[in-house]
Every structure is written in structure tokens, then in C-alpha cells.
Design a protein around this motif. Sequence first.
Motif, PDB file in Angstrom:
ATOM      1  N   LEU A   1      40.378  15.205  16.807  1.00  0.00           N
ATOM      2  CA  LEU A   1      39.041  14.641  16.977  1.00  0.00           C
ATOM      3  C   LEU A   1      38.658  13.955  15.689  1.00  0.00           C
ATOM      4  O   LEU A   1      38.663  14.577  14.623  1.00  0.00           O
ATOM      5  N   THR A   2      38.378  12.657  15.784  1.00  0.00           N
ATOM      6  CA  THR A   2      38.131  11.859  14.582  1.00  0.00           C
ATOM      7  C   THR A   2      36.743  11.257  14.611  1.00  0.00           C
ATOM      8  O   THR A   2      36.368  10.572  15.563  1.00  0.00           O
ATOM      9  N   PHE A   3      35.982  11.528  13.556  1.00  0.00           N
ATOM     10  CA  PHE A   3      34.647  10.952  13.405  1.00  0.00           C
ATOM     11  C   PHE A   3      34.545  10.342  12.023  1.00  0.00           C
ATOM     12  O   PHE A   3      34.851  10.989  11.030  1.00  0.00           O
ATOM     13  N   ASP A   4      34.138   9.064  11.965  1.00  0.00           N
ATOM     14  CA  ASP A   4      33.913   8.400  10.684  1.00  0.00           C
ATOM     15  C   ASP A   4      35.150   8.481   9.792  1.00  0.00           C
ATOM     16  O   ASP A   4      35.050   8.688   8.586  1.00  0.00           O
ATOM     17  N   GLY A   5      36.341   8.373  10.412  1.00  0.00           N
ATOM     18  CA  GLY A   5      37.595   8.375   9.657  1.00  0.00           C
ATOM     19  C   GLY A   5      38.108   9.750   9.260  1.00  0.00           C
ATOM     20  O   GLY A   5      39.159   9.867   8.637  1.00  0.00           O
ATOM     21  N   VAL A   6      37.378  10.806   9.610  1.00  0.00           N
ATOM     22  CA  VAL A   6      37.802  12.165   9.259  1.00  0.00           C
ATOM     23  C   VAL A   6      38.268  12.892  10.517  1.00  0.00           C
ATOM     24  O   VAL A   6      37.496  13.061  11.461  1.00  0.00           O
TER      25      VAL A   6
ATOM     26  N   SER B   1      50.839   7.790  35.217  1.00  0.00           N
ATOM     27  CA  SER B   1      50.690   9.089  34.564  1.00  0.00           C
ATOM     28  C   SER B   1      49.321   9.664  34.902  1.00  0.00           C
ATOM     29  O   SER B   1      48.360   8.925  35.066  1.00  0.00           O
ATOM     30  N   TRP B   2      49.236  10.987  34.978  1.00  0.00           N
ATOM     31  CA  TRP B   2      47.962  11.599  35.362  1.00  0.00           C
ATOM     32  C   TRP B   2      46.938  11.543  34.247  1.00  0.00           C
ATOM     33  O   TRP B   2      45.775  11.837  34.457  1.00  0.00           O
ATOM     34  N   ALA B   3      47.368  11.119  33.053  1.00  0.00           N
ATOM     35  CA  ALA B   3      46.444  11.054  31.911  1.00  0.00           C
ATOM     36  C   ALA B   3      45.201  10.232  32.252  1.00  0.00           C
ATOM     37  O   ALA B   3      44.113  10.547  31.812  1.00  0.00           O
ATOM     38  N   GLN B   4      45.380   9.197  33.050  1.00  0.00           N
ATOM     39  CA  GLN B   4      44.250   8.332  33.385  1.00  0.00           C
ATOM     40  C   GLN B   4      43.339   8.967  34.436  1.00  0.00           C
ATOM     41  O   GLN B   4      42.224   8.535  34.639  1.00  0.00           O
ATOM     42  N   ASP B   5      43.831   9.992  35.117  1.00  0.00           N
ATOM     43  CA  ASP B   5      43.064  10.609  36.200  1.00  0.00           C
ATOM     44  C   ASP B   5      42.278  11.841  35.754  1.00  0.00           C
ATOM     45  O   ASP B   5      41.686  12.521  36.569  1.00  0.00           O
ATOM     46  N   VAL B   6      42.310  12.143  34.457  1.00  0.00           N
ATOM     47  CA  VAL B   6      41.609  13.319  33.949  1.00  0.00           C
ATOM     48  C   VAL B   6      40.102  13.045  34.020  1.00  0.00           C
ATOM     49  O   VAL B   6      39.619  12.078  33.446  1.00  0.00           O
ATOM     50  N   PRO B   7      39.341  13.881  34.748  1.00  0.00           N
ATOM     51  CA  PRO B   7      37.894  13.653  34.813  1.00  0.00           C
ATOM     52  C   PRO B   7      37.244  13.973  33.466  1.00  0.00           C
ATOM     53  O   PRO B   7      37.597  14.965  32.829  1.00  0.00           O
ATOM     54  N   THR B   8      36.329  13.129  33.050  1.00  0.00           N
ATOM     55  CA  THR B   8      35.624  13.371  31.793  1.00  0.00           C
ATOM     56  C   THR B   8      34.149  13.037  31.963  1.00  0.00           C
ATOM     57  O   THR B   8      33.770  12.298  32.874  1.00  0.00           O
ATOM     58  N   TRP B   9      33.337  13.581  31.084  1.00  0.00           N
ATOM     59  CA  TRP B   9      31.906  13.268  31.024  1.00  0.00           C
ATOM     60  C   TRP B   9      31.498  13.375  29.577  1.00  0.00           C
ATOM     61  O   TRP B   9      31.896  14.305  28.880  1.00  0.00           O
ATOM     62  N   SER B  10      30.727  12.403  29.094  1.00  0.00           N
ATOM     63  CA  SER B  10      30.189  12.559  27.748  1.00  0.00           C
ATOM     64  C   SER B  10      28.772  12.045  27.703  1.00  0.00           C
ATOM     65  O   SER B  10      28.361  11.191  28.494  1.00  0.00           O
ATOM     66  N   GLY B  11      28.003  12.604  26.798  1.00  0.00           N
ATOM     67  CA  GLY B  11      26.593  12.270  26.666  1.00  0.00           C
ATOM     68  C   GLY B  11      25.906  13.368  25.886  1.00  0.00           C
ATOM     69  O   GLY B  11      26.443  13.859  24.911  1.00  0.00           O
ATOM     70  N   GLY B  12      24.733  13.776  26.377  1.00  0.00           N
ATOM     71  CA  GLY B  12      24.041  14.867  25.728  1.00  0.00           C
ATOM     72  C   GLY B  12      22.924  14.425  24.806  1.00  0.00           C
ATOM     73  O   GLY B  12      22.431  15.204  24.004  1.00  0.00           O
TER      74      GLY B  12
ATOM     75  N   GLY C   1      23.750  20.006  11.272  1.00  0.00           N
ATOM     76  CA  GLY C   1      23.305  20.286  12.630  1.00  0.00           C
ATOM     77  C   GLY C   1      22.964  19.071  13.467  1.00  0.00           C
ATOM     78  O   GLY C   1      22.811  19.178  14.674  1.00  0.00           O
ATOM     79  N   ASP C   2      22.817  17.878  12.837  1.00  0.00           N
ATOM     80  CA  ASP C   2      22.492  16.718  13.669  1.00  0.00           C
ATOM     81  C   ASP C   2      23.707  16.302  14.486  1.00  0.00           C
ATOM     82  O   ASP C   2      24.837  16.365  14.035  1.00  0.00           O
ATOM     83  N   PHE C   3      23.433  15.897  15.718  1.00  0.00           N
ATOM     84  CA  PHE C   3      24.499  15.513  16.637  1.00  0.00           C
ATOM     85  C   PHE C   3      25.153  14.201  16.227  1.00  0.00           C
ATOM     86  O   PHE C   3      24.510  13.341  15.641  1.00  0.00           O
ATOM     87  N   VAL C   4      26.428  14.066  16.544  1.00  0.00           N
ATOM     88  CA  VAL C   4      27.128  12.802  16.313  1.00  0.00           C
ATOM     89  C   VAL C   4      27.802  12.359  17.607  1.00  0.00           C
ATOM     90  O   VAL C   4      28.113  13.179  18.476  1.00  0.00           O
ATOM     91  N   ALA C   5      27.999  11.049  17.723  1.00  0.00           N
ATOM     92  CA  ALA C   5      28.681  10.469  18.881  1.00  0.00           C
ATOM     93  C   ALA C   5      29.828   9.604  18.352  1.00  0.00           C
ATOM     94  O   ALA C   5      30.103   9.595  17.156  1.00  0.00           O
ATOM     95  N   ASP C   6      30.466   8.863  19.241  1.00  0.00           N
ATOM     96  CA  ASP C   6      31.587   7.988  18.862  1.00  0.00           C
ATOM     97  C   ASP C   6      32.719   8.756  18.187  1.00  0.00           C
ATOM     98  O   ASP C   6      33.273   8.309  17.188  1.00  0.00           O
TER      99      ASP C   6
ATOM    100  N   LYS D   1      40.206   9.217  24.512  1.00  0.00           N
ATOM    101  CA  LYS D   1      38.907   8.618  24.816  1.00  0.00           C
ATOM    102  C   LYS D   1      37.995   8.707  23.611  1.00  0.00           C
ATOM    103  O   LYS D   1      38.255   9.474  22.697  1.00  0.00           O
ATOM    104  N   THR D   2      36.896   7.983  23.677  1.00  0.00           N
ATOM    105  CA  THR D   2      35.857   8.095  22.659  1.00  0.00           C
ATOM    106  C   THR D   2      34.613   8.652  23.331  1.00  0.00           C
ATOM    107  O   THR D   2      34.225   8.189  24.406  1.00  0.00           O
ATOM    108  N   SER D   3      34.018   9.657  22.694  1.00  0.00           N
ATOM    109  CA  SER D   3      32.837  10.296  23.271  1.00  0.00           C
ATOM    110  C   SER D   3      31.605   9.425  23.061  1.00  0.00           C
ATOM    111  O   SER D   3      31.345   8.957  21.958  1.00  0.00           O
ATOM    112  N   ASP D   4      30.834   9.235  24.142  1.00  0.00           N
ATOM    113  CA  ASP D   4      29.597   8.446  24.070  1.00  0.00           C
ATOM    114  C   ASP D   4      28.462   9.241  23.439  1.00  0.00           C
ATOM    115  O   ASP D   4      27.444   8.677  23.065  1.00  0.00           O
TER     116      ASP D   4
END
Length: 116
Positions: free
Chosen positions: A80-85, A1-12, A39-44, A60-63
Motif C-alpha cells: 500500500l503506497t501513499f505519497d511515495g511511501v 484472469s480473475w484479477a479484474q473480477d475482484v469486487p471492490t468498494w472505496s470511499g468513506g 488520525g486524519d484520513f487519506v485517499a489515493d 487499484k487506487t483507493s478513492d
Amino acid sequence: SWAQDVPTWSGGIGDESLAEMRTKQAEFNLKFVFTMMEGDFVADVAIKIADAKGKVVLEKTSDGPVFMTKLPAGNYEATLTFDGVAQTRKFAVGAKGIRTEQLRWKRSEADGPAML
């Protein structure tokens, strides 16, 4: 499936990562930015994107607080799920340009006040 071929980038996080993000941004057509209400950034952040037919095309999970991907033009729904929400967003992406979605989460009471 092409799902695995989707280019992604995370960071910041940090100047180097932000500079890399700016140079790479042209390669993508979707960008998520994750923060708390204060306003503070979150990851994971767990990201699940499904196409108009409901087929999951990316999981995926964002780094970092910024996550970019390139999807075929069309309509999508992201969970999009962060801290169970979880938050859900419906959006369309085109073949050109980049769509930016900003997501903010409320700080849970258990976390206490924001750190200064």
C-alpha cells in the motif's frame, strides 16, 4: 484472469459514503482503513495485492480512506503506497467475516505541521 473480477468498494468521506459502506460491508472480506499518524484520513492510496504464490490479484487506487474487497479465502501480501511511501502487510482472509487492516503514514517534514 480473475484479477479484474475482484469486487471492490472505496470511499468513506462524508456521511452518505459512510452509510453506503456500512450497508455494503457484508459483501466483502477485507477492509483497509488509511490515515495519517495524527488520525486524519487519506485517499489515493495505491493498492497491490498478491496471493501466496506471488501472483498479483488486485491493483487499484483507493478513492477514499476506506477500501474493501472480496478475495478467495487464503494468504495474501498487500503493498500500500501513499505519497511515495510503501507499507507491506501479510494477512489471511476467510470465506466468512471481514478482516480490517488499519494503515497509518507519518506526515512528511516537507508537508509542515498538521492543519487544524
